[in-house]
Enzyme design. Structure first.
Site, PDB file in Angstrom:
ATOM      1  N   ASP A 275      31.755  51.571  -1.088  1.00 49.91           N
ATOM      2  CA  ASP A 275      32.444  52.851  -1.240  1.00 49.91           C
ATOM      3  C   ASP A 275      31.818  53.624  -2.405  1.00 49.91           C
ATOM      4  O   ASP A 275      31.279  54.727  -2.249  1.00 49.91           O
ATOM      5  CB  ASP A 275      33.935  52.495  -1.465  1.00 49.91           C
ATOM      6  CG  ASP A 275      34.822  53.605  -1.957  1.00 49.91           C
ATOM      7  OD1 ASP A 275      34.317  54.587  -2.513  1.00 49.91           O
ATOM      8  OD2 ASP A 275      36.068  53.480  -1.823  1.00 49.91           O
TER       9      ASP A 275
ATOM     10  N   ASP B 297      31.110  45.594   1.463  1.00 51.51           N
ATOM     11  CA  ASP B 297      31.802  44.924   2.574  1.00 51.51           C
ATOM     12  C   ASP B 297      31.131  45.366   3.868  1.00 51.51           C
ATOM     13  O   ASP B 297      30.323  46.302   3.872  1.00 51.51           O
ATOM     14  CB  ASP B 297      33.308  45.246   2.567  1.00 51.51           C
ATOM     15  CG  ASP B 297      33.582  46.731   2.689  1.00 51.51           C
ATOM     16  OD1 ASP B 297      33.122  47.347   3.654  1.00 51.51           O
ATOM     17  OD2 ASP B 297      34.263  47.290   1.787  1.00 51.51           O
TER      18      ASP B 297
ATOM     19  N   ARG C 131      38.986  63.778   2.226  1.00 49.66           N
ATOM     20  CA  ARG C 131      39.996  64.839   2.293  1.00 49.66           C
ATOM     21  C   ARG C 131      40.081  65.584   0.971  1.00 49.66           C
ATOM     22  O   ARG C 131      39.563  65.123  -0.046  1.00 49.66           O
ATOM     23  CB  ARG C 131      41.347  64.284   2.703  1.00 49.66           C
ATOM     24  CG  ARG C 131      41.758  63.027   1.968  1.00 49.66           C
ATOM     25  CD  ARG C 131      43.081  62.513   2.501  1.00 49.66           C
ATOM     26  NE  ARG C 131      43.325  61.151   2.055  1.00 49.66           N
ATOM     27  CZ  ARG C 131      44.523  60.636   1.861  1.00 49.66           C
ATOM     28  NH1 ARG C 131      45.593  61.380   2.036  1.00 49.66           N
ATOM     29  NH2 ARG C 131      44.663  59.392   1.475  1.00 49.66           N
TER      30      ARG C 131
ATOM     31  N   CYS D  15      31.670  55.487   2.960  1.00 48.29           N
ATOM     32  CA  CYS D  15      31.899  55.397   4.419  1.00 48.29           C
ATOM     33  C   CYS D  15      31.981  56.774   5.063  1.00 48.29           C
ATOM     34  O   CYS D  15      31.712  56.923   6.261  1.00 48.29           O
ATOM     35  CB  CYS D  15      33.132  54.562   4.747  1.00 48.29           C
ATOM     36  SG  CYS D  15      34.690  55.234   4.176  1.00 48.29           S
ATOM     37  N   TYR D  16      32.309  57.809   4.282  1.00 50.11           N
ATOM     38  CA  TYR D  16      32.353  59.157   4.855  1.00 50.11           C
ATOM     39  C   TYR D  16      30.957  59.702   5.117  1.00 50.11           C
ATOM     40  O   TYR D  16      30.813  60.755   5.759  1.00 50.11           O
ATOM     41  CB  TYR D  16      33.197  60.098   3.982  1.00 50.11           C
ATOM     42  CG  TYR D  16      34.604  59.566   3.802  1.00 50.11           C
ATOM     43  CD1 TYR D  16      35.331  59.115   4.900  1.00 50.11           C
ATOM     44  CD2 TYR D  16      35.201  59.457   2.546  1.00 50.11           C
ATOM     45  CE1 TYR D  16      36.600  58.569   4.758  1.00 50.11           C
ATOM     46  CE2 TYR D  16      36.469  58.925   2.390  1.00 50.11           C
ATOM     47  CZ  TYR D  16      37.160  58.479   3.497  1.00 50.11           C
ATOM     48  OH  TYR D  16      38.413  57.946   3.352  1.00 50.11           O
TER      49      TYR D  16
ATOM     50  N   LYS E 292      40.264  64.400  -3.000  1.00 53.48           N
ATOM     51  CA  LYS E 292      40.084  62.964  -3.113  1.00 53.48           C
ATOM     52  C   LYS E 292      38.639  62.658  -3.466  1.00 53.48           C
ATOM     53  O   LYS E 292      37.818  63.555  -3.611  1.00 53.48           O
ATOM     54  CB  LYS E 292      40.555  62.264  -1.843  1.00 53.48           C
ATOM     55  CG  LYS E 292      42.039  62.560  -1.587  1.00 53.48           C
ATOM     56  CD  LYS E 292      42.928  61.375  -1.412  1.00 53.48           C
ATOM     57  CE  LYS E 292      42.882  60.279  -2.409  1.00 53.48           C
ATOM     58  NZ  LYS E 292      43.669  59.126  -1.912  1.00 53.48           N
TER      59      LYS E 292
ATOM     60  N   HIS F   2      31.794  49.129   5.009  1.00 53.30           N
ATOM     61  CA  HIS F   2      30.993  50.138   4.314  1.00 53.30           C
ATOM     62  C   HIS F   2      29.509  49.975   4.606  1.00 53.30           C
ATOM     63  O   HIS F   2      28.775  50.965   4.670  1.00 53.30           O
ATOM     64  CB  HIS F   2      31.292  50.124   2.808  1.00 53.30           C
ATOM     65  CG  HIS F   2      32.607  50.765   2.479  1.00 53.30           C
ATOM     66  ND1 HIS F   2      33.778  50.043   2.395  1.00 53.30           N
ATOM     67  CD2 HIS F   2      32.947  52.066   2.272  1.00 53.30           C
ATOM     68  CE1 HIS F   2      34.778  50.879   2.135  1.00 53.30           C
ATOM     69  NE2 HIS F   2      34.300  52.112   2.059  1.00 53.30           N
TER      70      HIS F   2
ATOM     71  N   ASP G 190      33.258  58.749  -1.163  1.00 51.21           N
ATOM     72  CA  ASP G 190      33.288  57.355  -0.692  1.00 51.21           C
ATOM     73  C   ASP G 190      32.164  57.216   0.345  1.00 51.21           C
ATOM     74  O   ASP G 190      32.044  58.041   1.257  1.00 51.21           O
ATOM     75  CB  ASP G 190      34.669  57.080  -0.068  1.00 51.21           C
ATOM     76  CG  ASP G 190      34.793  55.711   0.616  1.00 51.21           C
ATOM     77  OD1 ASP G 190      33.764  55.068   0.893  1.00 51.21           O
ATOM     78  OD2 ASP G 190      35.934  55.316   0.902  1.00 51.21           O
TER      79      ASP G 190
ATOM     80  N   HIS H  72      41.605  64.793   7.760  1.00 47.27           N
ATOM     81  CA  HIS H  72      40.820  63.702   7.187  1.00 47.27           C
ATOM     82  C   HIS H  72      39.501  63.568   7.950  1.00 47.27           C
ATOM     83  O   HIS H  72      39.470  63.718   9.172  1.00 47.27           O
ATOM     84  CB  HIS H  72      41.616  62.390   7.262  1.00 47.27           C
ATOM     85  CG  HIS H  72      41.051  61.324   6.383  1.00 47.27           C
ATOM     86  ND1 HIS H  72      39.933  60.599   6.738  1.00 47.27           N
ATOM     87  CD2 HIS H  72      41.411  60.880   5.153  1.00 47.27           C
ATOM     88  CE1 HIS H  72      39.644  59.744   5.765  1.00 47.27           C
ATOM     89  NE2 HIS H  72      40.526  59.894   4.785  1.00 47.27           N
TER      90      HIS H  72
HETATM   91  C1  FPP Z   1      42.591  57.217   4.134  1.00 43.94           C
HETATM   92  O1  FPP Z   1      42.354  56.136   3.361  1.00 43.94           O
HETATM   93  C2  FPP Z   1      42.045  56.980   5.505  1.00 43.94           C
HETATM   94  C3  FPP Z   1      42.535  57.512   6.626  1.00 43.94           C
HETATM   95  C4  FPP Z   1      43.720  58.401   6.572  1.00 43.94           C
HETATM   96  C5  FPP Z   1      41.940  57.286   7.979  1.00 43.94           C
HETATM   97  C6  FPP Z   1      40.932  56.191   8.110  1.00 43.94           C
HETATM   98  C7  FPP Z   1      40.451  56.022   9.501  1.00 43.94           C
HETATM   99  C8  FPP Z   1      39.221  55.546   9.765  1.00 43.94           C
HETATM  100  C9  FPP Z   1      38.291  55.250   8.657  1.00 43.94           C
HETATM  101  C10 FPP Z   1      38.646  55.302  11.114  1.00 43.94           C
HETATM  102  C11 FPP Z   1      39.270  55.919  12.334  1.00 43.94           C
HETATM  103  C12 FPP Z   1      38.370  55.876  13.485  1.00 43.94           C
HETATM  104  C13 FPP Z   1      38.338  54.996  14.540  1.00 43.94           C
HETATM  105  C14 FPP Z   1      37.277  55.132  15.537  1.00 43.94           C
HETATM  106  C15 FPP Z   1      39.313  53.908  14.726  1.00 43.94           C
HETATM  107  P1  FPP Z   1      42.387  56.216   1.762  1.00 43.94           P
HETATM  108  O2  FPP Z   1      43.578  56.992   1.294  1.00 43.94           O
HETATM  109  O3  FPP Z   1      42.222  54.834   1.264  1.00 43.94           O
HETATM  110  O4  FPP Z   1      41.034  56.979   1.426  1.00 43.94           O
HETATM  111  P2  FPP Z   1      40.762  58.489   0.903  1.00 43.94           P
HETATM  112  O5  FPP Z   1      41.288  58.567  -0.476  1.00 43.94           O
HETATM  113  O6  FPP Z   1      39.267  58.575   0.927  1.00 43.94           O
HETATM  114  O7  FPP Z   1      41.417  59.446   1.863  1.00 43.94           O
HETATM  115 ZN    ZN Z   2      35.404  53.938   2.361  1.00 41.55          ZN
HETATM  116  K     K Z   3      38.569  55.934   0.488  1.00 40.60           K
END
Ligand code: FPP
Ligand code: ZN
Ligand code: K
Length: 466
Positions: A382, A389, A318, A326-327, A321, A392, A324, A270
């Site tokens: 996102d 928020d 990942r 925040c990535y 998916k 983001h 978004d 991820h």
């Molecule tokens: C999946 O969310 C998200 C994760 C598996 C990890 C998220 C971790 C962080 C954002 C920060 C970690 C870092 C620190 C410094 C604490 P989702 O399934 O909602 O999103 P997706 O579909 O985009 O994977």
């Molecule tokens: Zn996000």
């Molecule tokens: K996400």
């Protein structure tokens, strides 16, 4: 997407696809916005699944904005919306005030809320010093006598909230903010989280993962915490030498078969964890030494490159998916560290092509078009179907500044724990955003303004021991 049947016998390639690609190649160059960002990909897998349906819905939301087709939005000459700077500042300042009742669910994340808002405000060039006094009082209440910060008063210390609180204090800056932190208790607590396998628990008895590796490395280096372990540390009992021992090999075990990084060994890669891994390593040693020594860099580059989608232009977290905002940070901030890993700091990349391992134009288009809330509310999001928020807003803006700047590593002479200094210069080749829409630069490893990071390190370097 319906099944396609017309197939050219000799190539096995769908005729419709061939004509679409030819169309794409000719039209792309004469439009103000390249077709790459305004039309469906030329090759689409005809199999319909929940994943492909979600992807189609995402394109439906993004394409009108990417095509500059919304008459309510002010676009610049490149078809890029303007940054709604004042609205974002107003929105962030509100998130630092009293919040409505539903936010009670975020009660254990208050240090995060402070960090997101303060960091985003700094990127936007707003004055954060007016929050210093309140932050100092709030932080003091959230610190535990046994070391570290909880999510609120009376809550157990956690590495994530400690990271967020330390960064918040670094952003407002100044001796009175730094001196809130009990470094001796912090050292004892970090020692108690350090594990025989090299990793860190997020909290006493909590999970061990690569967030812990990054958060601990950040806190240790910013505060110049002595590396030796307290005698009651489980890692000390197992014979580990210090807080850094085995940390790089822990990170190494988190690289997966895909080439990306997972939270812990044998889990799913991820983007957020890729950043934690590269950030942690870049603190332990200079990136050009430690990253190639620890990770399979070509496979990691391949996986990171697959995170950027077209036509959206933004990153996903990942495989399979959705994009978004925040990535833009979690994946986007990996790139300067990858770049720094590829050559010694004495030979910084001069060529601008070399500074772009991803498509900066695509990311900027996604952020400005799809990542901004264009209403009077402001804030970043996102994707268009989501509300803005603070989380983001922080990470989308962090991604934007990293797309607007070029970073190169230079080694500092002093014996920094994090011995990498960064030269950050504006990127404008091409310049898609107007100059007034450029953000302040950020530190690629610590995700705070670079000057603030230097100030706190200078302060605590003069305080070895406790
Ligand atoms: C999946 O969310 C998200 C994760 C598996 C990890 C998220 C971790 C962080 C954002 C920060 C970690 C870092 C620190 C410094 C604490 P989702 O399934 O909602 O999103 P997706 O579909 O985009 O994977
Ligand atoms: Zn996000
Ligand atoms: K996400």
């Amino acid at each position: 997407m319906e099944n396609r049947t017309a197939t050219t016998a000799d190539t096995g390639v769908d005729e419709e696809v061939v004509s679409q690609m030819a169309d794409y190649a000719t039209r792309g160059s004469c439009l103000p916005i390249d077709n790459l960002y305004t039309s469906e990909p030329p090759i689409v897998d005809p199999l319909v699944t929940a994943t492909s349906t979600a992807q189609d819905r995402t394109l439906d939301q993004c394409l009108p904005l990417l095509k500059a087709a919304d008459s309510n939005i002010e676009y610049n000459a490149n078809g890029v919306p303007r940054l709604h700077r004042e609205r974002h500042i107003k929105y962030l300042e509100q998130t630092l005030g009293n919040l409505p009742a539903p936010f009670v669910g975020a009660d254990a994340s208050r240090p995060w809320c402070m960090y997101w808002a303060l960091n985003a405000l700094s990127l936007l060039g707003a004055d954060v010093s007016k929050f210093r006094e309140n932050l100092i009082v709030t932080a003091a209440h959230m610190q535990n006598k046994t070391g570290g910060f909880g999510g609120g008063f009376g809550q157990t210390s956690h590495l994530a909230t400690t990271y967020a609180m330390v960064l918040s204090l670094v952003i407002v800056g100044g001796e009175s903010a730094y001196e809130v932190i009990d470094r001796h208790a912090m050292w004892k607590w970090l020692s108690s989280l350090k594990q025989p396998d090299g990793g860190f628990h997020m909290s006493l008895g909590g999970e061990v993962d690569v967030r812990g590796a990054y958060c601990a490395a950040v806190v240790i280096s910013l505060l110049n915490i002595p590396l030796n372990l307290s005698s009651d540390s489980p890692a000390s009992a197992a014979g580990l030498a210090d807080l850094h021992t085995g940390l790089a090999s822990y990170v190494q075990r988190c690289q997966t078969f895909e080439g990306g990084i997972s939270a812990k060994p044998d889990a799913e890669a991820h983007g957020a964890y890729a950043f934690c891994a590269l950030g942690c390593l870049s603190i332990l040693d200079a990136p050009h030494r430690i990253i190639p020594r620890t990770l399979d860099v070509p496979r990691l580059i391949s996986w990171l490159s697959s995170r950027q989608y077209a036509p959206e232009g933004g990153f996903s977290g990942r495989t399979n998916k959705l994009v978004d905002g925040c990535y833009s940070h979690w994946v986007g901030a990996c790139w300067p560290l990858i770049q720094a890993s590829l050559g010694a700091p004495s030979q910084p990349a001069q060529n601008s092509e070399f500074c772009s391992f991803y498509d900066r134009e695509g990311l900027i288009r996604y952020i400005m078009s799809c990542g901004q809330d264009h209403s009077s509310k402001g804030g970043m999001r996102d994707k268009p179907s989501h509300r803005s928020d603070a989380y983001h807003t922080c990470y989308v803006l962090s991604g934007l500044t990293s797309a607007q700047h070029v970073v190169s590593a230079v080694l500092a002479e002093e014996e920094y724990v994090a011995n990498t200094a960064w030269k950050v210069s504006p990127y404008s080749d091409p310049q898609l955003c107007d100059e007034q829409d450029r953000l302040n630069p950020t530190d690629p490893v610590y995700a705070v303004p670079q000057k603030k990071r230097e100030e706190v390190m200078t302060y605590f370097l003069s305080k070895p021991g406790f």
